[in-house]
Design a protein around this motif. Sequence first.
Motif, PDB file in Angstrom:
ATOM      1  N   ALA A  33     -21.139  -7.574 -18.068  1.00  0.00           N
ATOM      2  CA  ALA A  33     -21.790  -8.474 -19.003  1.00  0.00           C
ATOM      3  C   ALA A  33     -22.759  -7.731 -19.907  1.00  0.00           C
ATOM      4  N   GLY A  34     -23.367  -6.673 -19.415  1.00  0.00           N
ATOM      5  CA  GLY A  34     -24.325  -5.922 -20.220  1.00  0.00           C
ATOM      6  C   GLY A  34     -23.684  -5.296 -21.436  1.00  0.00           C
ATOM      7  N   SER A  35     -22.542  -4.659 -21.235  1.00  0.00           N
ATOM      8  CA  SER A  35     -21.858  -4.021 -22.368  1.00  0.00           C
ATOM      9  C   SER A  35     -20.952  -4.989 -23.115  1.00  0.00           C
ATOM     10  N   GLY A  36     -20.643  -6.144 -22.467  1.00  0.00           N
ATOM     11  CA  GLY A  36     -19.771  -7.136 -23.096  1.00  0.00           C
ATOM     12  C   GLY A  36     -18.324  -6.692 -23.155  1.00  0.00           C
ATOM     13  N   ARG A  37     -17.926  -5.832 -22.186  1.00  0.00           N
ATOM     14  CA  ARG A  37     -16.569  -5.309 -22.225  1.00  0.00           C
ATOM     15  C   ARG A  37     -15.904  -5.418 -20.859  1.00  0.00           C
ATOM     16  N   MET A  38     -14.563  -5.501 -20.899  1.00  0.00           N
ATOM     17  CA  MET A  38     -13.753  -5.395 -19.692  1.00  0.00           C
ATOM     18  C   MET A  38     -12.892  -4.154 -19.843  1.00  0.00           C
ATOM     19  N   THR A  39     -13.019  -3.261 -18.845  1.00  0.00           N
ATOM     20  CA  THR A  39     -12.237  -2.040 -18.869  1.00  0.00           C
ATOM     21  C   THR A  39     -11.151  -2.140 -17.808  1.00  0.00           C
ATOM     22  N   ILE A  40      -9.930  -1.895 -18.210  1.00  0.00           N
ATOM     23  CA  ILE A  40      -8.799  -1.938 -17.295  1.00  0.00           C
ATOM     24  C   ILE A  40      -8.445  -0.505 -16.936  1.00  0.00           C
ATOM     25  N   LEU A  41      -8.610  -0.179 -15.610  1.00  0.00           N
ATOM     26  CA  LEU A  41      -8.463   1.199 -15.147  1.00  0.00           C
ATOM     27  C   LEU A  41      -7.183   1.357 -14.340  1.00  0.00           C
ATOM     28  N   ALA A  42      -6.474   2.466 -14.575  1.00  0.00           N
ATOM     29  CA  ALA A  42      -5.317   2.814 -13.751  1.00  0.00           C
ATOM     30  C   ALA A  42      -5.791   3.253 -12.381  1.00  0.00           C
ATOM     31  N   GLU A  43      -4.871   3.376 -11.423  1.00  0.00           N
ATOM     32  CA  GLU A  43      -5.235   3.798 -10.073  1.00  0.00           C
ATOM     33  C   GLU A  43      -5.899   5.173 -10.084  1.00  0.00           C
ATOM     34  N   SER A  44      -5.568   5.985 -11.069  1.00  0.00           N
ATOM     35  CA  SER A  44      -6.178   7.310 -11.199  1.00  0.00           C
ATOM     36  C   SER A  44      -7.586   7.245 -11.759  1.00  0.00           C
ATOM     37  N   GLY A  45      -7.984   6.060 -12.230  1.00  0.00           N
ATOM     38  CA  GLY A  45      -9.298   5.908 -12.835  1.00  0.00           C
ATOM     39  C   GLY A  45      -9.282   6.031 -14.347  1.00  0.00           C
ATOM     40  N   ALA A  46      -8.143   6.354 -14.941  1.00  0.00           N
ATOM     41  CA  ALA A  46      -8.042   6.500 -16.398  1.00  0.00           C
ATOM     42  C   ALA A  46      -8.039   5.121 -17.042  1.00  0.00           C
ATOM     43  N   PRO A  47      -8.811   4.921 -18.116  1.00  0.00           N
ATOM     44  CA  PRO A  47      -8.827   3.617 -18.793  1.00  0.00           C
ATOM     45  C   PRO A  47      -7.513   3.361 -19.537  1.00  0.00           C
ATOM     46  N   LEU A  48      -6.957   2.175 -19.315  1.00  0.00           N
ATOM     47  CA  LEU A  48      -5.723   1.789 -20.010  1.00  0.00           C
ATOM     48  C   LEU A  48      -6.002   0.897 -21.209  1.00  0.00           C
ATOM     49  N   ALA A  49      -7.070   0.100 -21.126  1.00  0.00           N
ATOM     50  CA  ALA A  49      -7.423  -0.798 -22.226  1.00  0.00           C
ATOM     51  C   ALA A  49      -8.865  -1.225 -22.072  1.00  0.00           C
ATOM     52  N   ILE A  50      -9.494  -1.548 -23.182  1.00  0.00           N
ATOM     53  CA  ILE A  50     -10.863  -2.072 -23.181  1.00  0.00           C
ATOM     54  C   ILE A  50     -10.862  -3.362 -24.007  1.00  0.00           C
ATOM     55  N   TRP A  51     -11.241  -4.475 -23.384  1.00  0.00           N
ATOM     56  CA  TRP A  51     -11.239  -5.777 -24.045  1.00  0.00           C
ATOM     57  C   TRP A  51     -12.665  -6.299 -24.175  1.00  0.00           C
ATOM     58  N   PRO A  52     -13.086  -6.754 -25.351  1.00  0.00           N
ATOM     59  CA  PRO A  52     -14.380  -7.440 -25.473  1.00  0.00           C
ATOM     60  C   PRO A  52     -14.348  -8.738 -24.659  1.00  0.00           C
ATOM     61  N   LEU A  53     -15.346  -8.980 -23.834  1.00  0.00           N
ATOM     62  CA  LEU A  53     -15.349 -10.174 -22.986  1.00  0.00           C
ATOM     63  C   LEU A  53     -15.291 -11.463 -23.802  1.00  0.00           C
ATOM     64  N   LYS A  54     -15.899 -11.477 -24.982  1.00  0.00           N
ATOM     65  CA  LYS A  54     -15.899 -12.693 -25.802  1.00  0.00           C
ATOM     66  C   LYS A  54     -14.518 -13.048 -26.326  1.00  0.00           C
ATOM     67  N   ASP A  55     -13.604 -12.059 -26.307  1.00  0.00           N
ATOM     68  CA  ASP A  55     -12.251 -12.292 -26.823  1.00  0.00           C
ATOM     69  C   ASP A  55     -11.219 -12.481 -25.716  1.00  0.00           C
ATOM     70  N   VAL A  56     -11.677 -12.467 -24.467  1.00  0.00           N
ATOM     71  CA  VAL A  56     -10.746 -12.638 -23.350  1.00  0.00           C
ATOM     72  C   VAL A  56     -10.486 -14.123 -23.125  1.00  0.00           C
ATOM     73  N   ARG A  57      -9.222 -14.487 -22.986  1.00  0.00           N
ATOM     74  CA  ARG A  57      -8.836 -15.876 -22.758  1.00  0.00           C
ATOM     75  C   ARG A  57      -8.088 -15.975 -21.424  1.00  0.00           C
ATOM     76  N   GLN A  58      -8.262 -17.129 -20.781  1.00  0.00           N
ATOM     77  CA  GLN A  58      -7.570 -17.402 -19.529  1.00  0.00           C
ATOM     78  C   GLN A  58      -6.547 -18.498 -19.772  1.00  0.00           C
ATOM     79  N   VAL A  59      -5.318 -18.293 -19.321  1.00  0.00           N
ATOM     80  CA  VAL A  59      -4.241 -19.262 -19.557  1.00  0.00           C
ATOM     81  C   VAL A  59      -3.522 -19.543 -18.257  1.00  0.00           C
ATOM     82  N   ARG A  60      -2.807 -20.671 -18.251  1.00  0.00           N
ATOM     83  CA  ARG A  60      -1.931 -20.998 -17.131  1.00  0.00           C
ATOM     84  C   ARG A  60      -0.541 -20.462 -17.450  1.00  0.00           C
ATOM     85  N   ASP A  61      -0.021 -19.664 -16.570  1.00  0.00           N
ATOM     86  CA  ASP A  61       1.301 -19.067 -16.756  1.00  0.00           C
ATOM     87  C   ASP A  61       2.210 -19.559 -15.641  1.00  0.00           C
ATOM     88  N   PRO A  62       3.283 -20.365 -15.979  1.00  0.00           N
ATOM     89  CA  PRO A  62       4.174 -20.884 -14.933  1.00  0.00           C
ATOM     90  C   PRO A  62       4.785 -19.787 -14.073  1.00  0.00           C
TER      91      PRO A  62
END
Length: 392
Positions: A33-62
């Motif tokens: 919350a401090g940086s306002g970001r979500m970092t998606i890390l691979a098992e090796s610890g390498a970042p795969l993507a960085i998403w701003p928290l304000k732009d993250v959406r939650q959806v229902r996926d059948p």
Amino acid sequence: MKGSAPHGQTSVPALFHDGRTAGERAVRAVADAGSGRMTILAESGAPLAIWPLKDVRQVRDPGSKGHGVFHLSGTDEARLVVEAARDVAALAALCPNRKASTTPPGTVRRIVVSGLAAIGAILLILFVILPRLSDTIARMIPPDREEQIGTTVVAQVERAFGARGEDAMCSTAEGDAALQKMRDRLIADLDVPYDVKIRVLDSGMVNAFAAPGGHVVIFSALIYAAESPEEVAGILAHELGHVASRDPLRLTLRAAGSAGILSLVIGDFAGGAAAAVIAEQVASAAYTREAEAAADRFAFDMLAAAELPSEAIAQFFDRLSEEHGDMNGVLEYVASHPSLAGRAEAARSAETQGDAFAPVLSEEEWQALRAICDWPEDDMAEEADTALREDE
């Protein structure tokens, strides 16, 4: 340390679909919350993507079996699937706009523009491409095939408009003979590659139409509305003008194309709506104004050759105008048929009656034609009994 992290931060295991490849990867999503970001890390610890928290959406996926599915606003190509309910809640708590609309800006405008473009394309097909294509195909169809098409079209119209259902064509020995006499006098000099077939349909509509292949159908109500056989002959001559120009074939091809498009739109793949559209358009005979005017001119020449008066058809148009109204002003110019008043005036100006005028039918023959749809009493009684049994 599943889901545990300093205050304002959470780290949860997840599955990541990058949107570029078909597989999924085990990852860890770290939301801060401090940086306002979500970092998606691979098992090796390498970042795969960085998403701003304000732009993250939650959806229902059948397809996610009730798991939490997150994606970046404006695109759902990359997805983050969180399985444990506790982890879903922890991650969702740091995404302030997770329930906001996921519709990208301008989507409604694009939908409207696309819809208008689709409508425009359909109109272009119906009113520009189909007429031109129909003219081209009509020139390629041989006369015997055209006659077969006409037989099918007449059968469709009979089912759609006949007062007695599928057995709606009228026939008596005397009425048929009168109709044949009128036909022979009119077509003495007519040059068409097929036999002209004229029939009477038992219907309450004041109408007549030509179908492909030399078929002409006169509705019984038109005969009843006429005050002389010469009026019927004038209408018949007009329809024969369409026959000579092969207008009915072009109209049928156009109607079939329109019906095909209609079937695709409404999902009528069985063809019932298509047949109804073809029958309605051919029976209403919505030719162009030029084709209608040309058929009238043809009729005047045919009446002149038969030494029959065009004044009769003018009188018929006058009565229709008085009883049912006419089209004047701007409506006359958007309608397919010229106005009744204009057609009556053109008929009077033609002056087709010769010095040796003889009625097209005798009074006895005229009455036989008017009675061609007077069904025998026993037939009517049997038909009524059948209807009652069906109701029971």
